[in-house]
Write a protein that holds these residues in place. Structure first.
Motif, PDB file in Angstrom:
ATOM      1  N   ARG A 273     -47.065 -35.098  10.140  1.00  0.00           N
ATOM      2  CA  ARG A 273     -47.612 -35.025  11.493  1.00  0.00           C
ATOM      3  C   ARG A 273     -48.911 -34.228  11.511  1.00  0.00           C
ATOM      4  NH1 ARG A 273     -46.344 -38.621  12.473  1.00  0.00           N
ATOM      5  NH2 ARG A 273     -48.413 -38.587  13.360  1.00  0.00           N
ATOM      6  N   ALA A 274     -49.006 -33.171  10.699  1.00  0.00           N
ATOM      7  CA  ALA A 274     -50.249 -32.401  10.617  1.00  0.00           C
ATOM      8  C   ALA A 274     -51.380 -33.264  10.076  1.00  0.00           C
ATOM      9  CB  ALA A 274     -50.041 -31.165   9.738  1.00  0.00           C
ATOM     10  N   LEU A 275     -51.067 -34.083   9.082  1.00  0.00           N
ATOM     11  CA  LEU A 275     -52.070 -35.009   8.551  1.00  0.00           C
ATOM     12  C   LEU A 275     -52.538 -35.972   9.632  1.00  0.00           C
ATOM     13  CD1 LEU A 275     -53.635 -36.326   6.199  1.00  0.00           C
ATOM     14  CD2 LEU A 275     -51.573 -37.687   5.730  1.00  0.00           C
ATOM     15  N   GLY A 276     -51.605 -36.502  10.415  1.00  0.00           N
ATOM     16  CA  GLY A 276     -51.972 -37.423  11.482  1.00  0.00           C
ATOM     17  C   GLY A 276     -52.849 -36.770  12.532  1.00  0.00           C
ATOM     18  N   LEU A 277     -52.515 -35.536  12.915  1.00  0.00           N
ATOM     19  CA  LEU A 277     -53.301 -34.839  13.936  1.00  0.00           C
ATOM     20  C   LEU A 277     -54.682 -34.468  13.415  1.00  0.00           C
ATOM     21  CD1 LEU A 277     -50.526 -32.550  15.461  1.00  0.00           C
ATOM     22  CD2 LEU A 277     -51.579 -34.572  16.501  1.00  0.00           C
ATOM     23  N   LEU A 278     -54.762 -34.044  12.155  1.00  0.00           N
ATOM     24  CA  LEU A 278     -56.060 -33.711  11.566  1.00  0.00           C
ATOM     25  C   LEU A 278     -56.945 -34.950  11.489  1.00  0.00           C
ATOM     26  CD1 LEU A 278     -57.993 -31.770  10.139  1.00  0.00           C
ATOM     27  CD2 LEU A 278     -56.803 -32.301   7.984  1.00  0.00           C
ATOM     28  N   THR A 279     -56.378 -36.059  11.058  1.00  0.00           N
ATOM     29  CA  THR A 279     -57.144 -37.310  10.977  1.00  0.00           C
ATOM     30  C   THR A 279     -57.627 -37.728  12.364  1.00  0.00           C
ATOM     31  OG1 THR A 279     -55.786 -37.991   9.088  1.00  0.00           O
ATOM     32  CG2 THR A 279     -57.095 -39.699  10.183  1.00  0.00           C
ATOM     33  N   LEU A 280     -56.757 -37.610  13.356  1.00  0.00           N
ATOM     34  CA  LEU A 280     -57.153 -37.952  14.722  1.00  0.00           C
ATOM     35  C   LEU A 280     -58.278 -37.047  15.204  1.00  0.00           C
ATOM     36  CD1 LEU A 280     -56.677 -39.466  17.414  1.00  0.00           C
ATOM     37  CD2 LEU A 280     -54.994 -37.695  17.972  1.00  0.00           C
ATOM     38  N   ALA A 281     -58.196 -35.747  14.916  1.00  0.00           N
ATOM     39  CA  ALA A 281     -59.237 -34.815  15.356  1.00  0.00           C
ATOM     40  C   ALA A 281     -60.584 -35.164  14.736  1.00  0.00           C
ATOM     41  CB  ALA A 281     -58.834 -33.384  15.001  1.00  0.00           C
TER      42      ALA A 281
ATOM     43  N   SER B 162     -62.351 -36.345  22.701  1.00  0.00           N
ATOM     44  CA  SER B 162     -61.426 -35.232  22.553  1.00  0.00           C
ATOM     45  C   SER B 162     -60.065 -35.749  22.095  1.00  0.00           C
ATOM     46  CB  SER B 162     -61.274 -34.478  23.876  1.00  0.00           C
ATOM     47  OG  SER B 162     -60.173 -33.597  23.836  1.00  0.00           O
ATOM     48  N   ALA B 163     -59.647 -35.341  20.919  1.00  0.00           N
ATOM     49  CA  ALA B 163     -58.332 -35.748  20.422  1.00  0.00           C
ATOM     50  C   ALA B 163     -57.237 -35.216  21.344  1.00  0.00           C
ATOM     51  CB  ALA B 163     -58.125 -35.235  19.003  1.00  0.00           C
ATOM     52  N   TYR B 164     -57.412 -34.004  21.856  1.00  0.00           N
ATOM     53  CA  TYR B 164     -56.382 -33.417  22.716  1.00  0.00           C
ATOM     54  C   TYR B 164     -56.236 -34.215  24.013  1.00  0.00           C
ATOM     55  CZ  TYR B 164     -53.508 -29.806  24.852  1.00  0.00           C
ATOM     56  OH  TYR B 164     -52.471 -29.123  25.438  1.00  0.00           O
ATOM     57  N   THR B 165     -57.348 -34.693  24.542  1.00  0.00           N
ATOM     58  CA  THR B 165     -57.275 -35.523  25.745  1.00  0.00           C
ATOM     59  C   THR B 165     -56.542 -36.826  25.464  1.00  0.00           C
ATOM     60  OG1 THR B 165     -59.331 -34.603  26.635  1.00  0.00           O
ATOM     61  CG2 THR B 165     -58.651 -36.742  27.496  1.00  0.00           C
ATOM     62  N   LEU B 166     -56.792 -37.421  24.308  1.00  0.00           N
ATOM     63  CA  LEU B 166     -56.100 -38.645  23.945  1.00  0.00           C
ATOM     64  C   LEU B 166     -54.597 -38.417  23.842  1.00  0.00           C
ATOM     65  CD1 LEU B 166     -58.491 -40.039  21.174  1.00  0.00           C
ATOM     66  CD2 LEU B 166     -58.259 -40.864  23.512  1.00  0.00           C
ATOM     67  N   LEU B 167     -54.199 -37.228  23.422  1.00  0.00           N
ATOM     68  CA  LEU B 167     -52.784 -36.937  23.235  1.00  0.00           C
ATOM     69  C   LEU B 167     -52.085 -36.528  24.527  1.00  0.00           C
ATOM     70  CD1 LEU B 167     -53.034 -34.860  19.928  1.00  0.00           C
ATOM     71  CD2 LEU B 167     -52.003 -37.117  20.153  1.00  0.00           C
ATOM     72  N   THR B 168     -52.819 -35.966  25.470  1.00  0.00           N
ATOM     73  CA  THR B 168     -52.160 -35.340  26.621  1.00  0.00           C
ATOM     74  C   THR B 168     -52.593 -35.855  27.984  1.00  0.00           C
ATOM     75  OG1 THR B 168     -53.832 -33.570  26.761  1.00  0.00           O
ATOM     76  CG2 THR B 168     -51.938 -33.192  25.312  1.00  0.00           C
ATOM     77  N   ALA B 169     -53.675 -36.587  28.067  1.00  0.00           N
ATOM     78  CA  ALA B 169     -54.207 -36.900  29.398  1.00  0.00           C
ATOM     79  C   ALA B 169     -54.684 -38.337  29.510  1.00  0.00           C
ATOM     80  CB  ALA B 169     -55.348 -35.940  29.750  1.00  0.00           C
TER      81      ALA B 169
ATOM     82  N   SER C 177     -50.607 -25.415  31.065  1.00  0.00           N
ATOM     83  CA  SER C 177     -50.747 -26.405  32.130  1.00  0.00           C
ATOM     84  C   SER C 177     -49.650 -27.451  31.972  1.00  0.00           C
ATOM     85  CB  SER C 177     -52.122 -27.072  32.054  1.00  0.00           C
ATOM     86  OG  SER C 177     -52.218 -27.869  30.881  1.00  0.00           O
ATOM     87  N   TYR C 178     -49.570 -28.367  32.942  1.00  0.00           N
ATOM     88  CA  TYR C 178     -48.573 -29.439  32.834  1.00  0.00           C
ATOM     89  C   TYR C 178     -48.823 -30.285  31.589  1.00  0.00           C
ATOM     90  CZ  TYR C 178     -47.510 -28.206  37.671  1.00  0.00           C
ATOM     91  OH  TYR C 178     -47.159 -27.530  38.806  1.00  0.00           O
ATOM     92  N   ALA C 179     -50.092 -30.607  31.323  1.00  0.00           N
ATOM     93  CA  ALA C 179     -50.413 -31.407  30.135  1.00  0.00           C
ATOM     94  C   ALA C 179     -50.092 -30.641  28.859  1.00  0.00           C
ATOM     95  CB  ALA C 179     -51.883 -31.815  30.160  1.00  0.00           C
ATOM     96  N   ASP C 180     -50.427 -29.334  28.851  1.00  0.00           N
ATOM     97  CA  ASP C 180     -50.080 -28.507  27.692  1.00  0.00           C
ATOM     98  C   ASP C 180     -48.568 -28.500  27.472  1.00  0.00           C
ATOM     99  OD1 ASP C 180     -52.764 -27.849  27.492  1.00  0.00           O
ATOM    100  OD2 ASP C 180     -52.538 -25.960  28.586  1.00  0.00           O
ATOM    101  N   GLY C 181     -47.822 -28.403  28.580  1.00  0.00           N
ATOM    102  CA  GLY C 181     -46.375 -28.398  28.477  1.00  0.00           C
ATOM    103  C   GLY C 181     -45.845 -29.687  27.878  1.00  0.00           C
ATOM    104  N   GLY C 182     -46.424 -30.811  28.292  1.00  0.00           N
ATOM    105  CA  GLY C 182     -46.006 -32.091  27.727  1.00  0.00           C
ATOM    106  C   GLY C 182     -46.267 -32.158  26.235  1.00  0.00           C
ATOM    107  N   PHE C 183     -47.406 -31.623  25.806  1.00  0.00           N
ATOM    108  CA  PHE C 183     -47.736 -31.613  24.377  1.00  0.00           C
ATOM    109  C   PHE C 183     -46.775 -30.713  23.612  1.00  0.00           C
ATOM    110  CE2 PHE C 183     -50.577 -30.068  20.835  1.00  0.00           C
ATOM    111  CZ  PHE C 183     -50.610 -31.272  20.147  1.00  0.00           C
TER     112      PHE C 183
ATOM    113  N   LEU D 209     -55.597 -44.754  18.757  1.00  0.00           N
ATOM    114  CA  LEU D 209     -55.797 -43.948  19.956  1.00  0.00           C
ATOM    115  C   LEU D 209     -57.249 -43.916  20.399  1.00  0.00           C
ATOM    116  CD1 LEU D 209     -53.456 -40.831  19.868  1.00  0.00           C
ATOM    117  CD2 LEU D 209     -53.080 -43.103  20.770  1.00  0.00           C
ATOM    118  N   ASN D 210     -58.170 -44.083  19.469  1.00  0.00           N
ATOM    119  CA  ASN D 210     -59.585 -44.137  19.845  1.00  0.00           C
ATOM    120  C   ASN D 210     -60.005 -45.534  20.286  1.00  0.00           C
ATOM    121  OD1 ASN D 210     -61.401 -41.562  19.247  1.00  0.00           O
ATOM    122  ND2 ASN D 210     -59.694 -41.570  17.780  1.00  0.00           N
ATOM    123  N   GLY D 211     -59.075 -46.485  20.222  1.00  0.00           N
ATOM    124  CA  GLY D 211     -59.350 -47.835  20.670  1.00  0.00           C
ATOM    125  C   GLY D 211     -58.508 -48.184  21.871  1.00  0.00           C
TER     126      GLY D 211
END
Length: 392
Positions: free
Chosen positions: A26-34, A43-50, A100-106, A386-388
């Motif tokens: 999962r760390a590899l996936g998040l790093l690649t996404l970032a 923003s990778a975080y926006t793609l994941l949470t918003a 925040s609510y989005a942070d909580g979801g993440f 996620l970027n598409g």
């Protein structure tokens, strides 16, 4: 340390290789996404949470139910389609922490994904041993749509509740199984699959207990006191979460017990036995470029059906077969959001067990590079996805 603490520590140590491997993937996936997102000035975080469903969940957490969007074609997208457990947890974290609510979801997604990986390991370890359990957790991590496990979506939370409910069924903890199934029913509509697994196994066990096999002793083996009562209580608890929410939606909309189906119809979502999906696949063959996608879809569905057949042939325990079968049927036979079907199949982890068994029997010098390669491919695909178009 108490006996319970000692057993808990031993259980965690047994699962540690699976959890560490899962976290690494999962760390590899998040790093690649970032990195991918930064290269595209996103923003990778926006793609994941918003984005997509994450926005609907955070809106429920912040404002409650009652929000809807009316589209020009007459469709009504109501947030009543989204089950409440994830928004409740987001609201709890926002009220008790600086998140925040989005942070909580993440945060819920990250913790729930670890709990889900642990549950996948526990179920597989119980049935096929620890090496297969580690392989199963890693296979669940490296799925092409595995990045969803880290999004502020409900898939990880649901899979965690489902996996541990199934583990409780397999180990005879009926009240725990029913309680977790009830929570799964408050998380996603496919909670029906967990309820079905609990009920099918409980009914089968009742029938087995009351059947006297040929040649059996005249005096039956003693059962634990209250075993039948706990089994019945587990069965009664299992459907409460889903039933409560569906009935509440019916009351809220004034449309009676079937009101939730009307809400889903507003999203053009329903169960038609796979007719709409079959038409969607057939339409791909109207031109050459899209025909390749059609072939890919047919191969993908065929692979899923084949994996389920292998699960049956290998004699997987009944609760796993029932659960995986219902999840698969609901995903493939839904009448809309065809691009979401891989994501909807994410909780069907028992389908991975034949592959996990094969990897467990293989030599490490072969299985480790294979899983590593698939992890890299999955990480790249997740970042691209996620970027598409991403999940709807």
């Amino acid at each position: 340390m108490t006996d319970l603490e000692t057993r808990g520590a031993a259980t965690l140590r047994r699962a540690a290789p699976a959890l560490l491997g899962y976290a690494a993937v999962r760390a590899l996936g998040l790093l690649t996404l970032a990195l991918w997102s930064a290269a595209r000035d996103k923003s990778a975080y926006t793609l994941l949470t918003a984005r997509w469903d994450a926005l609907w969940y955070t809106r429920v957490a912040e404002l409650g139910y009652g929000y809807e969007v009316r589209l020009p074609n007459g469709d009504v997208h109501s947030n009543l389609a989204f089950f409440p457990l994830l928004p409740w947890l987001e609201r709890l974290l926002a009220a008790t922490t600086p998140l925040s609510y989005a942070d909580g979801g993440f945060a819920v997604a990250l913790l729930a994904s670890l709990a889900a990986a642990w549950g996948v390991f526990a179920v597989t370890d119980h049935v096929y041993g620890p090496r297969a359990g580690v392989c199963a957790a890693l296979l669940w991590a490296v799925l092409p749509v595995g990045i969803v496990q880290s999004m502020a979506y409900s898939e990880s939370l649901f899979t965690a509740l489902a996996a541990w409910s199934l583990y409780a069924v397999l180990t005879g903890r009926w009240v725990t199984a029913g309680a977790l199934a009830s929570l799964a029913g408050l998380t996603r509509p496919v909670g029906l699959a967990v309820v079905a697994a609990v009920w099918a196994t409980a009914i089968t066990s009742f029938v087995r207990d009351r059947r006297t096999p040929a040649g059996a002793a005249l005096i039956p083996a003693p059962k634990a006191p209250g075993a039948d009562a706990r089994r019945v209580l587990g069965m009664l608890l299992a459907p409460l979460g889903a039933a409560a929410y569906v009935l509440w939606v019916g009351h809220r909309t004034g449309r009676g017990p079937l009101g939730y189906l009307d809400v889903q119809a507003g999203w053009r979502n329903g169960f038609d036995g796979g007719y709409a999906f079959a038409r969607f696949v057939a339409d791909k063959f109207t031109s050459f470029p899209s025909a390749l996608a059609g072939v890919g879809l047919i191969v993908g569905v065929g692979l899923i059906v084949w994996l389920y057949a292998v699960c049956v042939r290998q004699g997987q325990p009944l609760p796993l077969l029932v659960y995986a079968g219902v999840v698969t049927a609901l995903a493939l036979c839904a009448s809309s959001y065809f691009g979401s079907k891989p994501r909807l199949l994410l909780p069907a982890f028992p389908l991975l067990l034949p592959l996990a068994r094969a990897l467990a029997r293989a030599r490490t010098r072969w299985s480790a590079p294979a899983l590593g390669t698939v992890a890299v491919v999955g990480a790249v695909y997740g970042a691209f996805w996620l970027n598409g178009s991403g999940p709807p």
